[in-house]
Design a protein around this motif. Sequence first.
Motif, PDB file in Angstrom:
ATOM      1  N   GLU A   1     -25.887 -18.690 -27.986  1.00 43.89           N
ATOM      2  CA  GLU A   1     -26.495 -17.817 -26.983  1.00 43.89           C
ATOM      3  C   GLU A   1     -26.514 -18.484 -25.617  1.00 43.89           C
ATOM      4  O   GLU A   1     -26.238 -17.840 -24.597  1.00 43.89           O
ATOM      5  N   ALA A   2     -26.828 -19.779 -25.593  1.00 45.03           N
ATOM      6  CA  ALA A   2     -26.795 -20.526 -24.326  1.00 45.03           C
ATOM      7  C   ALA A   2     -25.375 -20.529 -23.751  1.00 45.03           C
ATOM      8  O   ALA A   2     -25.173 -20.335 -22.549  1.00 45.03           O
ATOM      9  N   PHE A   3     -24.393 -20.731 -24.603  1.00 45.16           N
ATOM     10  CA  PHE A   3     -22.981 -20.745 -24.192  1.00 45.16           C
ATOM     11  C   PHE A   3     -22.598 -19.405 -23.561  1.00 45.16           C
ATOM     12  O   PHE A   3     -21.993 -19.364 -22.489  1.00 45.16           O
ATOM     13  N   TRP A   4     -22.960 -18.315 -24.212  1.00 47.80           N
ATOM     14  CA  TRP A   4     -22.609 -16.982 -23.701  1.00 47.80           C
ATOM     15  C   TRP A   4     -23.345 -16.640 -22.416  1.00 47.80           C
ATOM     16  O   TRP A   4     -22.830 -15.928 -21.567  1.00 47.80           O
ATOM     17  N   LEU A   5     -24.578 -17.164 -22.276  1.00 46.95           N
ATOM     18  CA  LEU A   5     -25.383 -16.865 -21.092  1.00 46.95           C
ATOM     19  C   LEU A   5     -25.195 -17.904 -19.981  1.00 46.95           C
ATOM     20  O   LEU A   5     -25.891 -17.864 -18.966  1.00 46.95           O
ATOM     21  N   LYS A   6     -24.253 -18.827 -20.211  1.00 48.15           N
ATOM     22  CA  LYS A   6     -23.860 -19.809 -19.182  1.00 48.15           C
ATOM     23  C   LYS A   6     -24.989 -20.762 -18.807  1.00 48.15           C
ATOM     24  O   LYS A   6     -25.124 -21.184 -17.655  1.00 48.15           O
ATOM     25  N   THR A   7     -25.802 -21.122 -19.796  1.00 45.97           N
ATOM     26  CA  THR A   7     -26.873 -22.097 -19.590  1.00 45.97           C
ATOM     27  C   THR A   7     -26.527 -23.374 -20.347  1.00 45.97           C
ATOM     28  O   THR A   7     -26.270 -23.314 -21.556  1.00 45.97           O
ATOM     29  N   PRO A   8     -26.498 -24.530 -19.698  1.00 39.03           N
ATOM     30  CA  PRO A   8     -26.174 -25.783 -20.392  1.00 39.03           C
ATOM     31  C   PRO A   8     -27.147 -26.047 -21.543  1.00 39.03           C
ATOM     32  O   PRO A   8     -28.338 -25.718 -21.459  1.00 39.03           O
ATOM     33  N   CYS A   9     -26.621 -26.642 -22.616  1.00 36.84           N
ATOM     34  CA  CYS A   9     -27.422 -26.861 -23.826  1.00 36.84           C
ATOM     35  C   CYS A   9     -27.301 -28.308 -24.283  1.00 36.84           C
ATOM     36  O   CYS A   9     -26.231 -28.912 -24.213  1.00 36.84           O
ATOM     37  N   ILE A  10     -28.415 -28.845 -24.750  1.00 35.72           N
ATOM     38  CA  ILE A  10     -28.422 -30.146 -25.420  1.00 35.72           C
ATOM     39  C   ILE A  10     -28.908 -29.901 -26.839  1.00 35.72           C
ATOM     40  O   ILE A  10     -30.004 -29.352 -27.044  1.00 35.72           O
ATOM     41  N   THR A  11     -28.088 -30.280 -27.811  1.00 32.42           N
ATOM     42  CA  THR A  11     -28.416 -30.025 -29.207  1.00 32.42           C
ATOM     43  C   THR A  11     -29.042 -31.263 -29.830  1.00 32.42           C
ATOM     44  O   THR A  11     -28.456 -32.365 -29.778  1.00 32.42           O
ATOM     45  N   LEU A  12     -30.208 -31.083 -30.423  1.00 32.65           N
ATOM     46  CA  LEU A  12     -30.991 -32.184 -30.987  1.00 32.65           C
ATOM     47  C   LEU A  12     -30.536 -32.472 -32.423  1.00 32.65           C
ATOM     48  O   LEU A  12     -31.334 -32.562 -33.355  1.00 32.65           O
ATOM     49  N   ARG A  13     -29.235 -32.588 -32.571  1.00 34.60           N
ATOM     50  CA  ARG A  13     -28.595 -32.876 -33.849  1.00 34.60           C
ATOM     51  C   ARG A  13     -27.390 -33.773 -33.592  1.00 34.60           C
ATOM     52  O   ARG A  13     -26.900 -33.840 -32.462  1.00 34.60           O
ATOM     53  N   GLU A  14     -26.915 -34.423 -34.654  1.00 33.53           N
ATOM     54  CA  GLU A  14     -25.727 -35.282 -34.534  1.00 33.53           C
ATOM     55  C   GLU A  14     -24.442 -34.491 -34.736  1.00 33.53           C
ATOM     56  O   GLU A  14     -23.355 -34.944 -34.352  1.00 33.53           O
ATOM     57  N   THR A  15     -24.549 -33.326 -35.387  1.00 30.39           N
ATOM     58  CA  THR A  15     -23.370 -32.506 -35.679  1.00 30.39           C
ATOM     59  C   THR A  15     -23.676 -31.048 -35.340  1.00 30.39           C
ATOM     60  O   THR A  15     -24.837 -30.661 -35.195  1.00 30.39           O
ATOM     61  N   THR A  16     -22.611 -30.259 -35.231  1.00 25.57           N
ATOM     62  CA  THR A  16     -22.788 -28.812 -35.053  1.00 25.57           C
ATOM     63  C   THR A  16     -21.667 -28.084 -35.783  1.00 25.57           C
ATOM     64  O   THR A  16     -20.552 -28.610 -35.907  1.00 25.57           O
ATOM     65  N   GLU A  17     -21.980 -26.895 -36.268  1.00 20.94           N
ATOM     66  CA  GLU A  17     -20.959 -26.035 -36.871  1.00 20.94           C
ATOM     67  C   GLU A  17     -20.193 -25.256 -35.805  1.00 20.94           C
ATOM     68  O   GLU A  17     -19.158 -24.651 -36.090  1.00 20.94           O
ATOM     69  N   TRP A  18     -20.695 -25.306 -34.558  1.00 14.20           N
ATOM     70  CA  TRP A  18     -20.068 -24.552 -33.469  1.00 14.20           C
ATOM     71  C   TRP A  18     -19.369 -25.495 -32.503  1.00 14.20           C
ATOM     72  O   TRP A  18     -19.773 -25.671 -31.360  1.00 14.20           O
ATOM     73  N   LEU A  19     -18.290 -26.116 -33.001  1.00 14.12           N
ATOM     74  CA  LEU A  19     -17.530 -27.080 -32.204  1.00 14.12           C
ATOM     75  C   LEU A  19     -16.954 -26.458 -30.942  1.00 14.12           C
ATOM     76  O   LEU A  19     -16.702 -27.148 -29.955  1.00 14.12           O
ATOM     77  N   GLU A  20     -16.767 -25.135 -30.983  1.00 12.27           N
ATOM     78  CA  GLU A  20     -16.219 -24.431 -29.810  1.00 12.27           C
ATOM     79  C   GLU A  20     -17.085 -24.642 -28.573  1.00 12.27           C
ATOM     80  O   GLU A  20     -16.574 -24.662 -27.449  1.00 12.27           O
ATOM     81  N   THR A  21     -18.391 -24.812 -28.777  1.00 12.47           N
ATOM     82  CA  THR A  21     -19.319 -24.934 -27.638  1.00 12.47           C
ATOM     83  C   THR A  21     -19.333 -26.331 -27.032  1.00 12.47           C
ATOM     84  O   THR A  21     -19.821 -26.512 -25.918  1.00 12.47           O
ATOM     85  N   VAL A  22     -18.838 -27.330 -27.762  1.00 12.86           N
ATOM     86  CA  VAL A  22     -18.900 -28.705 -27.247  1.00 12.86           C
ATOM     87  C   VAL A  22     -17.601 -29.130 -26.556  1.00 12.86           C
ATOM     88  O   VAL A  22     -17.531 -30.212 -25.978  1.00 12.86           O
ATOM     89  N   LYS A  23     -16.586 -28.278 -26.622  1.00 12.96           N
ATOM     90  CA  LYS A  23     -15.288 -28.639 -26.042  1.00 12.96           C
ATOM     91  C   LYS A  23     -15.293 -28.614 -24.518  1.00 12.96           C
ATOM     92  O   LYS A  23     -14.474 -29.254 -23.878  1.00 12.96           O
ATOM     93  N   ILE A  24     -16.220 -27.851 -23.941  1.00 13.51           N
ATOM     94  CA  ILE A  24     -16.340 -27.801 -22.479  1.00 13.51           C
ATOM     95  C   ILE A  24     -17.395 -28.822 -22.054  1.00 13.51           C
ATOM     96  O   ILE A  24     -18.545 -28.741 -22.497  1.00 13.51           O
ATOM     97  N   GLU A  25     -17.020 -29.760 -21.213  1.00 13.71           N
ATOM     98  CA  GLU A  25     -17.924 -30.837 -20.813  1.00 13.71           C
ATOM     99  C   GLU A  25     -19.220 -30.294 -20.212  1.00 13.71           C
ATOM    100  O   GLU A  25     -19.216 -29.505 -19.278  1.00 13.71           O
ATOM    101  N   GLY A  26     -20.340 -30.709 -20.823  1.00 15.05           N
ATOM    102  CA  GLY A  26     -21.652 -30.313 -20.312  1.00 15.05           C
ATOM    103  C   GLY A  26     -22.172 -29.007 -20.868  1.00 15.05           C
ATOM    104  O   GLY A  26     -23.349 -28.685 -20.691  1.00 15.05           O
ATOM    105  N   ALA A  27     -21.313 -28.240 -21.551  1.00 17.71           N
ATOM    106  CA  ALA A  27     -21.758 -26.942 -22.082  1.00 17.71           C
ATOM    107  C   ALA A  27     -22.738 -27.125 -23.225  1.00 17.71           C
ATOM    108  O   ALA A  27     -23.790 -26.483 -23.278  1.00 17.71           O
ATOM    109  N   ASN A  28     -22.392 -28.012 -24.160  1.00 21.02           N
ATOM    110  CA  ASN A  28     -23.274 -28.308 -25.291  1.00 21.02           C
ATOM    111  C   ASN A  28     -23.070 -29.757 -25.681  1.00 21.02           C
ATOM    112  O   ASN A  28     -21.979 -30.153 -26.087  1.00 21.02           O
ATOM    113  N   SER A  29     -24.113 -30.558 -25.546  1.00 20.69           N
ATOM    114  CA  SER A  29     -24.031 -32.002 -25.820  1.00 20.69           C
ATOM    115  C   SER A  29     -24.844 -32.334 -27.060  1.00 20.69           C
ATOM    116  O   SER A  29     -26.015 -31.963 -27.166  1.00 20.69           O
ATOM    117  N   LEU A  30     -24.234 -33.032 -28.005  1.00 17.05           N
ATOM    118  CA  LEU A  30     -24.917 -33.449 -29.232  1.00 17.05           C
ATOM    119  C   LEU A  30     -25.564 -34.805 -29.002  1.00 17.05           C
ATOM    120  O   LEU A  30     -24.867 -35.783 -28.742  1.00 17.05           O
TER     121      LEU A  30
END
Length: 373
Positions: free
Chosen positions: A289-318
């Motif tokens: 939802e953060a990705f679609w709404l263009k809000t940067p996200c920090i994920t409080l996990r070491e892994t994610t099932e949504w690798l698509e969101t981490v490919k853009i620098e700063g979009a989603n950081s694990l």
Amino acid sequence: MKVALVLGTRPQIIKSATLIHLASNNPEIELSIVHTGQHYDYEMTKIFFEELSLPEPIVNLNVGSGTHAQQTAKIMLRLEKLLQRQRSDLVVVPGDTNSTLAGALTAVKLHIPVAHIEAGARSYDMCMPEEVNRRLTDHCSTLLFTPTDNCTENLLREGIDRSKIYQTGDTMYDVLLQQLPKAEKTKILEELGLEPKTYILLTTHRPENVDNLENLKNIIEAVIRLKPLIVVFPVHPRTQKQLLKAGLHKKLEKEKHIKIIKPQGYHETINLIKNARLILTDSGGMQKEAFWLKTPCITLRETTEWLETVKIEGANSLVGAKTQKIMEKSTEILSKEKEVTERLRNSPNPFGNGNASQKIVEEIIKFFQSKSN
């Protein structure tokens, strides 16, 4: 054809909303919604049926809380009788919860075809109960509806027959597009005394964070140190229980920059995500939802099932749940806010075009037509 949709949690209700509306209005489908009662708190379930204008479930199995084995077993025992009585032709299971796995196992043992929505998502972390659930569900499903290229490729690598896989896009994106105008009209910012892009939104509910006292303390310490930045914290019932138990709730209440609020409805949550400067979360759905709404996200996990969101620098950081890592990454993202937001605005959406639910309904109808010929 009789189609049973088995769900039991807030994310499952949300991601199924558009599909429910389309299937309910299709004369070829007789849809029954089965609520397992996995989330039994009113604010975590019923409110979403109401605000998304969804028909009432035909039954609530009322399984409540318990261990993973207890919850899954209770659902299976109660669901089996219902499916036999209903004579369902297809069982649809969205997502990766205990309700998902229980629905799939019960159906396949009764020789009822299973359709899995959000098939192929993988974090490759078998310590996550959701990872176990989605892998097992995929391998006993007849129809696998994948949201992205990556999810499709995961299934093919695992040896699943390509003829069973249908890449439709993400049903959660369908719902967001449809519901965004309503979300933007909510008064949640006004009620909380907030201006757009002046706050961080925090959510945490996963067992590895809230049941692990060290991780929970680390996350709380990080948001305390982020002052004077405003932090809005809608507290999940599971998290509330652990905060009180650990004495962290009182610590948070002393911090004027942290706004502790009750869990919000879907529209209010989407408004809060859209207008936040930054998201801190361990939720899979909120990452998207953060990705679609263009809000940067920090994920409080070491892994994610949504690798698509981490490919853009700063979009989603694990970053996991280390205080220093959370603080450093938050500071870094906020210092590059315009740059990151611009990258997000210009990035393609790998989750489809917002018509996943329509594609799924069409494929379900085709499946039964091919069986009857």
